[in-house]
Design an enzyme around this catalytic site. Structure first.
Site, PDB file in Angstrom:
ATOM      1  N   GLU A 196       4.493 -26.518  -7.911  1.00  0.00           N
ATOM      2  CA  GLU A 196       5.365 -25.922  -9.222  1.00  0.00           C
ATOM      3  C   GLU A 196       7.096 -25.765  -8.900  1.00  0.00           C
ATOM      4  O   GLU A 196       7.068 -25.391  -7.735  1.00  0.00           O
ATOM      5  CB  GLU A 196       4.713 -24.805  -9.514  1.00  0.00           C
ATOM      6  CG  GLU A 196       3.254 -24.648  -9.619  1.00  0.00           C
ATOM      7  CD  GLU A 196       2.551 -23.371  -9.514  1.00  0.00           C
ATOM      8  OE1 GLU A 196       1.268 -23.376  -8.990  1.00  0.00           O
ATOM      9  OE2 GLU A 196       3.063 -22.558  -9.858  1.00  0.00           O
ATOM     10  N   ARG A 200       3.505 -19.158 -22.226  1.00  0.00           N
ATOM     11  CA  ARG A 200       2.440 -20.373 -22.420  1.00  0.00           C
ATOM     12  C   ARG A 200       1.613 -19.975 -23.393  1.00  0.00           C
ATOM     13  O   ARG A 200       0.751 -20.642 -23.757  1.00  0.00           O
ATOM     14  CB  ARG A 200       1.833 -20.199 -21.104  1.00  0.00           C
ATOM     15  CG  ARG A 200       1.124 -19.554 -20.556  1.00  0.00           C
ATOM     16  CD  ARG A 200       0.517 -19.738 -19.288  1.00  0.00           C
ATOM     17  NE  ARG A 200       0.031 -18.504 -18.699  1.00  0.00           N
ATOM     18  CZ  ARG A 200      -1.023 -18.334 -17.783  1.00  0.00           C
ATOM     19  NH1 ARG A 200      -1.033 -19.664 -17.086  1.00  0.00           N
ATOM     20  NH2 ARG A 200      -1.587 -17.682 -17.252  1.00  0.00           N
ATOM     21  N   ASP A 241      -2.378 -21.034  -1.549  1.00  0.00           N
ATOM     22  CA  ASP A 241      -1.575 -20.263  -2.570  1.00  0.00           C
ATOM     23  C   ASP A 241      -0.335 -19.638  -2.127  1.00  0.00           C
ATOM     24  O   ASP A 241      -0.111 -18.527  -1.550  1.00  0.00           O
ATOM     25  CB  ASP A 241      -2.498 -19.302  -3.356  1.00  0.00           C
ATOM     26  CG  ASP A 241      -1.861 -18.922  -4.616  1.00  0.00           C
ATOM     27  OD1 ASP A 241      -2.756 -18.063  -5.396  1.00  0.00           O
ATOM     28  OD2 ASP A 241      -0.759 -19.204  -5.258  1.00  0.00           O
ATOM     29  N   HIS A 276       4.814 -24.941 -13.958  1.00  0.00           N
ATOM     30  CA  HIS A 276       3.381 -24.934 -13.213  1.00  0.00           C
ATOM     31  C   HIS A 276       2.464 -26.309 -13.202  1.00  0.00           C
ATOM     32  O   HIS A 276       1.274 -26.104 -13.641  1.00  0.00           O
ATOM     33  CB  HIS A 276       2.676 -23.790 -13.727  1.00  0.00           C
ATOM     34  CG  HIS A 276       1.444 -23.377 -12.970  1.00  0.00           C
ATOM     35  ND1 HIS A 276       0.455 -24.001 -12.607  1.00  0.00           N
ATOM     36  CD2 HIS A 276       1.292 -22.065 -12.330  1.00  0.00           C
ATOM     37  CE1 HIS A 276      -0.614 -23.183 -11.928  1.00  0.00           C
ATOM     38  NE2 HIS A 276       0.015 -22.014 -11.844  1.00  0.00           N
ATOM     39  N   ARG A 295      -5.818 -24.896 -19.126  1.00  0.00           N
ATOM     40  CA  ARG A 295      -6.003 -25.004 -17.508  1.00  0.00           C
ATOM     41  C   ARG A 295      -5.571 -26.457 -17.301  1.00  0.00           C
ATOM     42  O   ARG A 295      -6.278 -27.398 -17.740  1.00  0.00           O
ATOM     43  CB  ARG A 295      -7.382 -24.603 -17.336  1.00  0.00           C
ATOM     44  CG  ARG A 295      -7.599 -24.926 -15.911  1.00  0.00           C
ATOM     45  CD  ARG A 295      -7.135 -24.149 -14.879  1.00  0.00           C
ATOM     46  NE  ARG A 295      -7.746 -22.546 -15.340  1.00  0.00           N
ATOM     47  CZ  ARG A 295      -6.949 -21.554 -14.720  1.00  0.00           C
ATOM     48  NH1 ARG A 295      -5.940 -21.474 -13.920  1.00  0.00           N
ATOM     49  NH2 ARG A 295      -7.301 -20.542 -14.912  1.00  0.00           N
TER      50      ARG A 295
HETATM   51  O1  TA6 Z   1       0.422 -20.780  -9.237  1.00  0.00           O
HETATM   52  C1  TA6 Z   1      -0.581 -20.462  -8.390  1.00  0.00           C
HETATM   53  C2  TA6 Z   1      -1.297 -19.284  -9.211  1.00  0.00           C
HETATM   54  O2  TA6 Z   1      -0.345 -18.056  -9.143  1.00  0.00           O
HETATM   55  C3  TA6 Z   1      -2.537 -18.942  -8.584  1.00  0.00           C
HETATM   56  O3  TA6 Z   1      -2.356 -17.673  -7.882  1.00  0.00           O
HETATM   57  C4  TA6 Z   1      -3.368 -18.853  -9.713  1.00  0.00           C
HETATM   58  O4  TA6 Z   1      -3.753 -17.646 -10.324  1.00  0.00           O
HETATM   59  C5  TA6 Z   1      -2.761 -19.971 -10.427  1.00  0.00           C
HETATM   60  O5  TA6 Z   1      -1.547 -19.530 -10.620  1.00  0.00           O
HETATM   61  C6  TA6 Z   1      -3.265 -20.002 -12.055  1.00  0.00           C
HETATM   62  O6  TA6 Z   1      -2.981 -18.837 -12.722  1.00  0.00           O
HETATM   63  P1  TA6 Z   1      -3.660 -18.725 -14.150  1.00  0.00           P
HETATM   64  O7  TA6 Z   1      -3.284 -17.398 -14.685  1.00  0.00           O
HETATM   65  O8  TA6 Z   1      -3.371 -19.876 -14.924  1.00  0.00           O
HETATM   66  O9  TA6 Z   1      -5.132 -18.604 -13.869  1.00  0.00           O
END
Ligand code: TA6
Length: 301
Positions: free
Chosen positions: A273, A97, A214, A169, A71
């Site tokens: 991103e 990932r 988002d 991301h 994260r």
């Molecule tokens: O990039 C934005 C997103 O798609 C959000 O909707 C949120 O889900 C974020 O990615 C994080 O995704 P993850 O799968 O890392 O929790």
């Protein structure tokens, strides 16, 4: 057990093996201008900071959950973004990932930058993804210096075209998400994930965070800037071969719902991103190679 990275790839005092979140094997890079860390798990940049500055990347204050995506930093999203259409059991944001990549090459550049190339080849998941066995190779070339350059290369070595989505991301450290603005996406169309993915158009003004945000901006090749008065800096996000930009801040309630994110972490990061998703899904012909690039830097406000 063999060494996680070939000993000949070390660069004394500049590129060595270390430990990342949860003790994950990581490549530690030190240059005269900056430092970076990249885990082999996901070829994931977990830290990039210019000397004497706040890191440009943000890492969750929450506990790293073994085997889960890290994260923060720069998750590499491939070969789908978000949920996988028609495959509800597939993991969100693809599989790259959460695979251990191989450190393929390293080199010190004349300007003092250090480059590390990570490679991911088909494994158990590729035959499920592509009938021809997914004869493709993914490379993530990371160059650390006065700026952070990330190049995501996809090579289709198979006999059939491959369709994929991809994104770097990036979670950026900010002083306070409520006080920053994101420039560069004015008048661009986006899919609003907080409103059933409705297609909307960004007004002719910068993005400011006033709640959960988002948005997948599509058909836009423009560079972005995060203006951060609190840290007295602008973060420049330049890109090549990318037509999508995703802007995300979970805000209060979503942050609480994410087990590996500190409840108040939402204040100190914004995701901007770089990728190709949705309308900008890529089709790569057999034998073709394609590279998406993002360059991250900061300048005083
Ligand atoms: O990039 C934005 C997103 O798609 C959000 O909707 C949120 O889900 C974020 O990615 C994080 O995704 P993850 O799968 O890392 O929790």
């Amino acid at each position: 057990m063999s060494d996680p990275i070939d000993l000949h790839l070390y660069i004394d005092g500049k590129l060595e093996l270390g430990k990342g979140p949860g003790g994950l094997d990581s490549v530690e890079i030190t240059t005269p201008f900056s430092r970076a860390s990249v885990t082999l798990f996901g070829a994931h940049v977990t830290h990039f900071a210019l000397n004497g500055e706040q890191p440009l990347t943000f890492m969750s204050s929450g506990k790293y959950l073994e085997g889960k995506p890290i994260r923060g930093g720069v998750p590499v999203i491939f070969p789908w973004f978000g949920p996988r259409a028609g495959h509800p059991s597939s993991p969100a944001h693809g599989v790259a990932r959460t695979q251990v990549w191989q450190l393929e090459a390293t080199k010190e550049l004349p300007d003092g930058s250090v480059q590390a190339t990570f490679k991911l080849e088909p494994s158990k998941f590729s035959s499920e993804l592509w009938p021809d066995g997914g004869n493709w190779v993914l490379r993530h070339m990371i160059t650390v210096g006065k700026v952070l350059t990330m190049e995501l290369e996809v090579e289709n070595g198979g006999a059939a075209p491959i369709d994929f989505e991809e994104a770097l991301h990036t979670y950026f450290t900010v002083s306070d998400a409520r006080e920053i603005e994101v420039r560069g996406l004015e008048n661009a169309d986006y899919l609003d994930k907080t409103d059933a993915l409705k297609r909307k158009t960004q007004p002719g003004e910068p993005i400011r965070f006033t709640g959960e945000t988002d948005r997948t901006y599509v058909n836009t090749g423009t560079n972005c800037v995060i203006v951060d008065p609190g840290l007295k800096r602008r973060i420049l996000i330049e890109k090549t071969n990318s037509l999508s930009a995703i802007v995300w801040n979970p805000w209060i309630e979503k942050a609480k719902a994410l087990a590996d994110l500190g409840d108040d972490d939402w204040i100190n990061f914004a995701c901007v991103e770089t990728g190709n998703v949705a309308d900008n899904t890529v089709t790569l012909a057999p034998g073709e190679t394609r590279t998406t690039v993002t360059v991250i830097s900061s300048v005083p406000l």
